[in-house]
Enzyme design. Structure first.
Site, PDB file in Angstrom:
ATOM      1  N   LYS A   1       0.845  -1.195   0.000  1.00 15.78           N
ATOM      2  CA  LYS A   1       0.000   0.000   0.000  1.00 15.78           C
ATOM      3  C   LYS A   1       0.882   1.248   0.000  1.00 15.78           C
ATOM      4  O   LYS A   1       1.935   1.263   0.652  1.00 15.78           O
ATOM      5  CB  LYS A   1      -0.881  -0.066   1.259  1.00 15.78           C
ATOM      6  CG  LYS A   1      -1.982   0.969   1.379  1.00 15.78           C
ATOM      7  CD  LYS A   1      -2.805   0.674   2.647  1.00 15.78           C
ATOM      8  CE  LYS A   1      -3.940   1.646   2.884  1.00 15.78           C
ATOM      9  NZ  LYS A   1      -4.721   1.306   4.096  1.00 15.78           N
TER      10      LYS A   1
ATOM     11  N   SER B   1      -9.691   1.347   3.206  1.00 12.58           N
ATOM     12  CA  SER B   1      -8.838   2.141   2.349  1.00 12.58           C
ATOM     13  C   SER B   1      -7.778   1.342   1.575  1.00 12.58           C
ATOM     14  O   SER B   1      -7.209   1.861   0.625  1.00 12.58           O
ATOM     15  CB  SER B   1      -8.125   3.225   3.173  1.00 12.58           C
ATOM     16  OG  SER B   1      -7.264   2.618   4.124  1.00 12.58           O
TER      17      SER B   1
ATOM     18  N   SER C   1      -9.786  -1.115   7.314  1.00 10.74           N
ATOM     19  CA  SER C   1      -9.208  -0.928   5.975  1.00 10.74           C
ATOM     20  C   SER C   1      -8.482  -2.119   5.366  1.00 10.74           C
ATOM     21  O   SER C   1      -8.148  -2.075   4.187  1.00 10.74           O
ATOM     22  CB  SER C   1      -8.251   0.256   5.975  1.00 10.74           C
ATOM     23  OG  SER C   1      -8.990   1.433   5.879  1.00 10.74           O
TER      24      SER C   1
HETATM   25  N1  GLN Z   1     -13.161   3.474   6.865  1.00 11.06           N
HETATM   26  C1  GLN Z   1     -12.519   3.882   8.078  1.00 11.06           C
HETATM   27  C2  GLN Z   1     -12.152   5.348   7.975  1.00 11.06           C
HETATM   28  O1  GLN Z   1     -12.485   5.932   7.015  1.00 11.06           O
HETATM   29  C3  GLN Z   1     -11.322   3.045   8.364  1.00 11.06           C
HETATM   30  C4  GLN Z   1     -10.142   3.402   7.556  1.00 11.06           C
HETATM   31  C5  GLN Z   1      -8.948   2.574   7.917  1.00 11.06           C
HETATM   32  O2  GLN Z   1      -9.068   1.513   8.518  1.00 11.06           O
HETATM   33  N2  GLN Z   1      -7.791   3.103   7.595  1.00 11.06           N
HETATM   34  O3  GLN Z   1     -11.548   5.906   8.831  1.00 11.06           O
END
Ligand code: GLN
Length: 487
Positions: free
Chosen positions: A79, A154, A178
């Site tokens: 990532k 994400s 994420s």
């Molecule tokens: N969807 C969650 C957020 O927007 C989690 C994102 C993540 O785990 N980095 O914060």
């Protein structure tokens, strides 16, 4: 014959037997990417020459039998919020400009030491804030199972790249789901380890009390192998614990006998799509039929997860992101004076979701509001963690859905942040409580979209979730055909 559909273990065995070379694995991966990436958008950068050089080095290492590891010569994705020396690291944001990583994250250093071949950097929501991949400042990643749908986020690119058979495994980060949620939406395995298990050194911080680093792979045993390689204490991250790392691959072979599985009532309430609930219940029934016992449990504070997470994560991000000021990294806007420079740099560099979170976080930490919001959210967090710990007094692992629905359509929620936040309701608790959790595919809904079973363990209970997930995977034998992503 192309090797791109192989698991890591199969690739590793073929390398050991001298049936393929690491160069061939990397060339196959690059060819598969070239054939499908225009439709998928999983990668922000591919480093072809570096990858081939790493693959050749892995082949030499295997020839002389020098420090050979199961990952030696295996192509992987990372990532784009990890620092990997010589590669860009954008965190999905324009604010980093043309930043190239000058140092290596511990997780990728461990992969490289093992001889893995890092092909490039995968797409993500800006600074890992998002649940669909659509908040990337650069491009939209599509779900390989249905190109009109989100891959989840994400870690959008990592999940899509694994599902599309670009690579057999990838790294992601998980602050509130994420890794698990995109894994669920793309039909791959994703693991969020316990707080303190994997070093975060060299990864762009989002919300430090919640951020974790973990693997995505096409099956549970490959995910166990990847986690084994990156886990463990790191002198450079004081939040990692000096506890030995158990043998996760061995845990995968332990079977279900006597395993006590808790099924939280709150994870099957209104808002959970019937097709998702049905697949997950069927998966739990498979566990029960094969030696596990099911017990209904309650996690009564689940209803506060979204509210407390969306106060705490923005609060922490407002502090962590203060460092992108035009002075220290990447992008700097032209301006007449210092304050103007800060303002313009941040205004031009951050996208709308990151800006929204910095504003929310700054607000909830400001005097007069701190007690009403931030402190309250911390108290709720303690109650959420207690729910889990109380449950683990009577059970070994918790099973439920990862997300309330399968992948939604691109564009459907991008302008409705609240709807986007609500889709995280079942993954946030794990990070708020610092627990390990994983997503393992448990079938397709009537639209042909993957559904994930979430398994949650007690602190440092990774062995238990691997044990349950690997046993389930072997029994379920989904036999699905991976999406072609054909033109
Ligand atoms: N969807 C969650 C957020 O927007 C989690 C994102 C993540 O785990 N980095 O914060």
């Amino acid at each position: 014959m192309s090797t791109t559909g192989w698991t890591i273990r199969r690739m590793s065995a073929a390398l050991r037997a001298g049936e393929v070379t690491a160069r061939k694995l990397t060339e196959d991966a690059l060819a598969r990417i070239a054939a499908t990436e225009a439709r998928l958008g999983a990668w922000l950068a591919i480093y072809r020459d570096q990858a081939l050089a790493q693959a050749d080095a892995a082949d030499r290492r295997r020839q002389v039998g020098d420090r050979v590891h199961p990952l030696t010569g295996i192509p992987l994705g990372v990532k784009d919020n990890f620092n990997v020396v010589g590669m860009q690291a954008t965190a999905g944001s324009k604010i980093l400009g043309d930043y190239v990583a000058p140092y290596e994250s511990t997780a990728t250093a461990r992969l490289r030491e093992a001889g893995a071949v890092i092909l490039g950097k995968t797409n993500l929501d800006e600074f890992a804030m998002g649940s669909s991949g659509e908040y990337s400042a650069f491009q939209t990643t599509r779900n390989p199972w249905d190109l009109a749908r989100i891959p989840g986020g994400s870690s959008a690119g990592s999940a899509a790249a694994v599902a599309a058979r670009h690579v057999p495994g990838a790294l992601g980060t998980d602050t509130g789901g994420s890794i698990r949620q995109p894994a669920s939406h793309c039909g791959v395995v994703g693991v969020n380890p316990s707080c303190g298990r994997v070093s975060r050194y060299g990864i762009f911080a989002f919300a430090s009390s919640l951020d974790q680093v973990g693997p995505l792979a096409r099956d549970v045993r490959d995910a166990a192998l990847l986690l084994q390689t990156i886990a463990g204490h790191d002198d450079r991250d004081a939040t990692t614990v000096p506890r030995p790392v158990p043998d996760y691959s061995a845990a995968c072979e332990r079977g279900l006998d006597g395993l006590r599985v808790g099924v939280p009532r709150e994870y099957f309430g209104p808002g959970i799509a019937p097709a998702v609930a049905e697949k997950v219940r069927a998966a739990l029934a498979v566990l029960e039929k094969n030696g596990a016992t099911l017990k209904e449990i309650s996690l009564p504070h689940t209803k506060y997860c979204v509210a407390s997470y969306y106060l705490l994560a923005p609060a922490e991000c407002s502090s962590n992101l203060a460092r992108y000021d035009g002075v220290r990294y990447g992008r700097r806007a032209a301006a007449d004076d210092l304050i103007d420079m800060y303002t313009r740099t941040r205004h031009e560099g951050f996208g709308p979701e990151v800006t929204r979170r910095i504003l929310l976080g700054t607000f909830s930490l400001s005097s007069g509001y701190y007690d009403a919001y931030y402190l309250k959210a911390q108290k709720a967090r303690t109650l959420i963690r207690r729910d889990f710990l109380d449950a683990f007094a009577e059970i070994d692992v918790i099973g439920g859905p990862v997300a309330p629905e399968t992948a939604f359509r691109l564009g459907e929620r991008v302008d409705d942040p609240l709807a986007m936040y609500l889709s995280d309701v079942l993954t946030l608790g794990v990070n708020l409580a610092g627990l390990p959790g994983l997503s393992v595919p448990c079938g397709l809904d009537p639209r042909g979209l993957p559904v994930g079973l979430q398994l949650i363990g007690p602190p440092f209970g990774e062995e238990t979730i691997f044990r349950a997930a690997a046993a389930y995977e072997a029994l379920a034998d989904l036999h699905w055909t991976w999406p072609e992503v054909a033109p």
